[in-house]
Scaffold this motif. Structure first.
Motif, mmCIF file in Angstrom:
data_model
loop_
_atom_site.group_PDB
_atom_site.id
_atom_site.type_symbol
_atom_site.label_atom_id
_atom_site.label_comp_id
_atom_site.label_asym_id
_atom_site.label_seq_id
_atom_site.Cartn_x
_atom_site.Cartn_y
_atom_site.Cartn_z
ATOM 1 N N LEU B 14 -2.192 -2.233 -26.060
ATOM 2 C CA LEU B 14 -3.442 -1.862 -25.404
ATOM 3 C C LEU B 14 -3.109 -1.047 -24.163
ATOM 4 N N VAL B 70 -13.755 -3.270 -20.774
ATOM 5 C CA VAL B 70 -13.023 -3.177 -22.029
ATOM 6 C C VAL B 70 -13.815 -2.265 -22.950
ATOM 7 N N ASN B 71 -13.218 -1.162 -23.323
ATOM 8 C CA ASN B 71 -13.913 -0.162 -24.145
ATOM 9 C C ASN B 71 -15.315 0.106 -23.600
ATOM 10 N N PHE B 86 -7.398 -1.995 -27.332
ATOM 11 C CA PHE B 86 -8.282 -2.171 -26.170
ATOM 12 C C PHE B 86 -7.963 -1.103 -25.121
ATOM 13 N N VAL B 88 -8.582 -0.765 -21.368
ATOM 14 C CA VAL B 88 -9.055 -1.585 -20.251
ATOM 15 C C VAL B 88 -9.030 -0.776 -18.959
#
Lengths: 610, 254
Positions: B14, B70-71, B86, B88
């Motif tokens: 991520l 998040v997104n 993800f 972030v």
């Protein structure tokens, strides 16, 4: 003393000393002893294997539980918005004067306690009160005084109820309910209040495979009626696919949104249909455990609902091999709540049903993955489940032909406030604000609070606004506020409600709600500044972005909506020179004198202010 | 309440503020960030170390100060498990302003008087106020009436300074797992309670632990409050967030 200890033991034993049934245990103790004292909490802690802190946490969370004795007769008088519109203040004063104790206290002899409480689902027949679990509606100061007299003379609450109110319509007059509550069904629609034959839906259901049932629900495009509007078929499917040896279906009958009372009427008149809906869901997802979470204020319906469940068991519509389908085992128990709005939030409801404080859980995991006692769980609103049963009986196409593209079917609305015909209306989604105002006979509407305090406050002039998920969603409340009302007084009431009902767990909701309430109050008292308006917007944005659950996300709505739709109300309250903080010397001296107990400054000393 | 977090060996990729990192499936965003030396502020979530005596990380999810995007959606980093891909956002102007607002709210909600507090200099709330450059709160004080409990022989419990994070509720337990602290009431009346009977018999080590895990000066070990002089305390040396990975355990659970 030992008798008392034995009584507590017996209550705990009735629930197998199961800590998951703590709420039931505490409700029974409260009913029997009028309180759950610290000593009782310590004993119960030993009985069920928890710590005193565990028990105290739960007791102190719920409005209907108390650590100090409530009255032999305990009056919970609704101080919600509709009650205030219908004369709460006068009724409260009459109760208080006649009994001889202020609101939120108990008389010296312990006989009568009077407590203000949040909306109890009687918006069409306010002012309403709950006296020892019996509902009293349409109260006036005269009735309040007469009731206190009866209490002083020791009449039973049921006798008091029959003496002052005839039984209500429909099933309210059954011996198992025996209540003066009225249904006020003004418009019966085709789904929840449409033609229905007991058992047909469930018998049809078992001729299909669970996958076919899921497919039907999906095809109907049914969305949850509790407010969030999540697609029901998708929710059921998530639960059906979640790994786990056992699954669960929970019906959310906690309707605590001020101004909503549709579930109350559905539970009174359509319990069979709704329970069938639960069983249909159980069949589709493969659940064997079912629970109806019934708000504590609706305890008067419990006996009746238990009877319906018994009848269903007798008719093989619950229990083992339901409707002759081998292996389809499912049963439902009634779980009472104990007075807490946030328990309508699905994960908070699960915590509460497990005997704990009704605090929203951290997600993930979502209930469909890990819900009641860690089982994959479907939680649906009463109306959603009733609709699901009808869809199985009458077909997805029949259902999806009604309503709009994204909001199929009908919506049961609870209309209350300033109108000629308050009550229950089942209408197709897409109906406009104007049509509803006409139907209800609203003469001079100023604003309409759609979906309760957490919903939207619309200007009544926006007549074309459609009630639907894509237009203006509503969990069911439709509160009409006339032009003669002080709208911000009602908004103030909503903010006080959120401040009381926030579970207090997350900091931005706990502090944000009282901060918004205080700022609004300051503005209403003419002490607000333009900065306050900006700060309320900033704070609202922080709450919407950071709080754990829907309560915190939606608590700023009443203020944001009125700032947007009724800016003139705020403008009128902000003093012209509010860019400068006004310092009133005399007022400050008076306040300081009051604080230290000095003789007040003489009035004539008032001078011209800057 | 997700108190403990199970992790597996599956590796997830991520990004946090554009930096690509790897994490184990089941870890929270906060844990993944800590492991990779990225600072996300916390007041309630606490990483288990030898020093604080926790057996596993706790994440009550109550303070909301670790809110990240998040997104594009805001979520609490301490309770949200990582997932593949993800994106972030953490150290952004918008999020830091949210965090500053929460710090301000916590200051006006209780009665915090830093100059007289035993925890001054090692208080996470004070340190975050410095980090976000809070000069004076933009909100009005509540001047709430809060009780001080000094009955117990080893602990002083000052509710004025309590931010209701619940670390003590989750972490401080008897040997058989019973809570010594609890959460009472709700809404603006919420508070932390102590089981006085149980707290009376608390061990020296547990008293130390209770003071240590409390992010503010609400739980003070009696007669030890000023053992470390001002100027030599935790955040007197380095501001909060400058040491992300715990030096004692190097980010590993003890």
């Amino acid at each position: 003393m030992s008798e008392h200890i034995a009584a507590l033991s017996n209550i705990a034993a009735k629930y197998d000393n199961d800590p998951n049934r703590l709420l039931d245990i505490l409700i029974d103790v409260q009913t029997q002893e009028r309180c759950v004292t610290d000593d009782a909490a310590r004993q119960l802690a030993r009985e069920v294997g928890l710590s005193w802190a565990d028990i105290h946490q739960t007791v102190s969370f719920y409005h209907l539980l108390s650590e100090t004795p409530r009255g032999e007769y305990t009056i919970y008088l609704n101080n919600g918005p509709v009650a205030i519109m219908q004369g709460y203040e006068e009724v409260a004063a009459a109760f208080s004067e006649a009994a001889g104790c202020p609101i939120n206290s108990v008389t010296e002899d312990g006989r009568i306690g009077i407590f203000a409480t949040a909306d109890m689902g009687m918006g069409d027949q306010e002012v309403a009160a709950l006296i020892n679990k019996v509902v009293f509606t349409c109260l006036t100061p005269e009735k309040a005084r007469a009731l206190v007299k009866d209490m002083q003379e020791g009449l039973s609450v049921q006798d008091m109820a029959t003496k002052y109110g005839e039984y209500g319509d429909g099933n309210n007059s059954l011996p198992s309910i025996g209540s003066m509550v009225r249904n006020n069904i003004q418009k019966a629609g085709p789904v929840c209040f449409g033609p229905y034959e007991f058992g047909v839906a469930l018998r049809k259901c078992v001729t299909l495979s669970p996958e076919e049932v899921l497919a039907k629900i999906k095809a109907s495009k049914l969305r949850g009626r509790g407010g969030a509007g999540f697609p029901t078929g998708m929710k059921w499917e998530l639960c059906a696919k979640a790994p786990g040896p056992e699954r669960c279906v929970v019906a959310n009958a906690d309707e605590g949104e001020p101004g909503t009372f549709k579930d109350r009427v559905l539970l009174t008149e359509r319990a069979e249909l709704f329970f069938e809906g639960m069983a249909v869901c159980a069949y589709a997802v493969g659940a064997s455990t079912g629970a109806l979470y019934l708000r504590g204020e609706y305890t008067y319906l419990r006996e009746y609902l238990e009877q319906v469940l018994d009848q269903m068991r007798a008719d093989n519509l619950l229990g083992k091999d339901i409707a002759g389908k081998a292996g389809f085992d499912f049963d439902i128990r009634v779980q009472l709540g104990a007075g807490s709005y946030v328990c309508g939030e699905e994960s908070a409801l699960l915590e509460s049903a497990e005997g704990k404080r009704g605090e929203p859980r951290n997600r993930p995991p979502f209930p469909a993955q890990s819900g009641y006692r860690a089982m994959p769980t479907v939680i649906d609103n009463v109306e959603t489940l009733a609709s699901a049963a009808q869809i199985i009986d009458k077909g997805a196409a029949w259902f999806s032909r009604m309503g709009t593209e994204e909001s199929t079917g009908t919506k049961v609305l609870s209309i209350s406030g300033d109108c000629d015909r308050p009550g229950i209306y089942e209408v197709e989604f897409g109906i406009t604000l104007g049509e509803l105002l006409d139907m209800a006979g609203a003469q001079n509407p100023q604003a309409v609070q759609v979906g309760g305090p957490s919903g939207r406050c619309l200007n009544a002039a926006e007549k074309d606004t459609p009630i639907s998920f894509e237009g203006c969603p509503s969990a069911g409340a439709f509160l009409i506020i006339g032009t003669e009302r002080d709208l911000l007084e009602i908004i103030d009431n909503f903010m006080a409600f959120f401040t009381d009902e926030s579970c207090g767990s997350c900091s931005s909701c706990r502090a944000g709600t009282w901060m918004l309430r205080n700022t609004l109050r300051r503005i209403r008292q003419g002490q607000g500044t333009r900065e306050d308006l900006t700060s309320m917007r900033q704070l609202s944005a922080v709450m919407q972005k950071t709080t754990k659950c829907g309560l915190g996300h939606t608590a700023p709505h009443p203020i944001l909506n009125t700032m947007d739709n009724f800016p003139h109300l705020y403008e009128a309250l902000i003093p012209e020179r509010s860019d400068i903080r006004v310092f009133d010397l005399d007022a400050s001296i008076k306040a300081a004198n009051a604080a230290v107990g000095r003789t007040p400054v003489p009035e004539e000393k008032e001078e011209e202010q800057l | 309440m997700s108190e403990t977090i199970e992790t597996s060996s599956e590796i997830i990729t991520l990004t946090i503020d554009g930096q690509e990192i790897q994490a184990a499936a089941g870890q929270t965003i906060l844990q993944a960030a800590q492991k990779n030396g990225i600072y996300i502020p916390t007041l309630c979530a606490l990483h288990a170390t030898k020093e604080n005596g926790l057996e596993s990380d706790i994440a009550p999810g109550t303070c909301r100060i670790c809110t990240v995007k998040v997104n594009g959606r805001t979520m609490a980093a301490c309770t949200t498990p990582v997932a593949q891909g993800f994106v972030v956002e953490n150290d952004t102007e918008e999020l830091n302003d949210l965090r500053k607002t929460i710090v301000e709210l916590l200051f006006v909600e209780g009665n915090h008087f830093c100059p007289s507090c035993e925890k001054s200099g090692s208080c996470d709330l004070q340190a975050l106020a410095y980090r976000y450059q809070m000069l004076s709160p933009r909100f009005r004080y509540a001047f709430s009436s809060r009780e001080v409990n000094a009955e117990s022989p080893k602990l002083l419990f000052d509710r004025n300074r309590c931010i209701l994070c619940r670390r003590c509720v989750l972490a401080i337990r008897t040997e058989d797992g019973k809570q010594l602290f609890g959460f009472t009431k709700r809404g603006d009346k919420s508070g932390i309670i102590m089981d006085e009977e149980l707290v009376k018999n608390i061990s020296e080590e547990q008293a130390q632990q209770a003071m240590h895990i409390c992010p503010v000066g609400a739980i003070i070990r009696k007669e030890k409050g000023f053992d470390t002089p001002f100027g030599q305390r935790k955040y007197d040396q380095n501001p909060i967030g400058s040491e992300t990975v715990c030096t004692t355990c190097n980010g590993e659970k003890s």
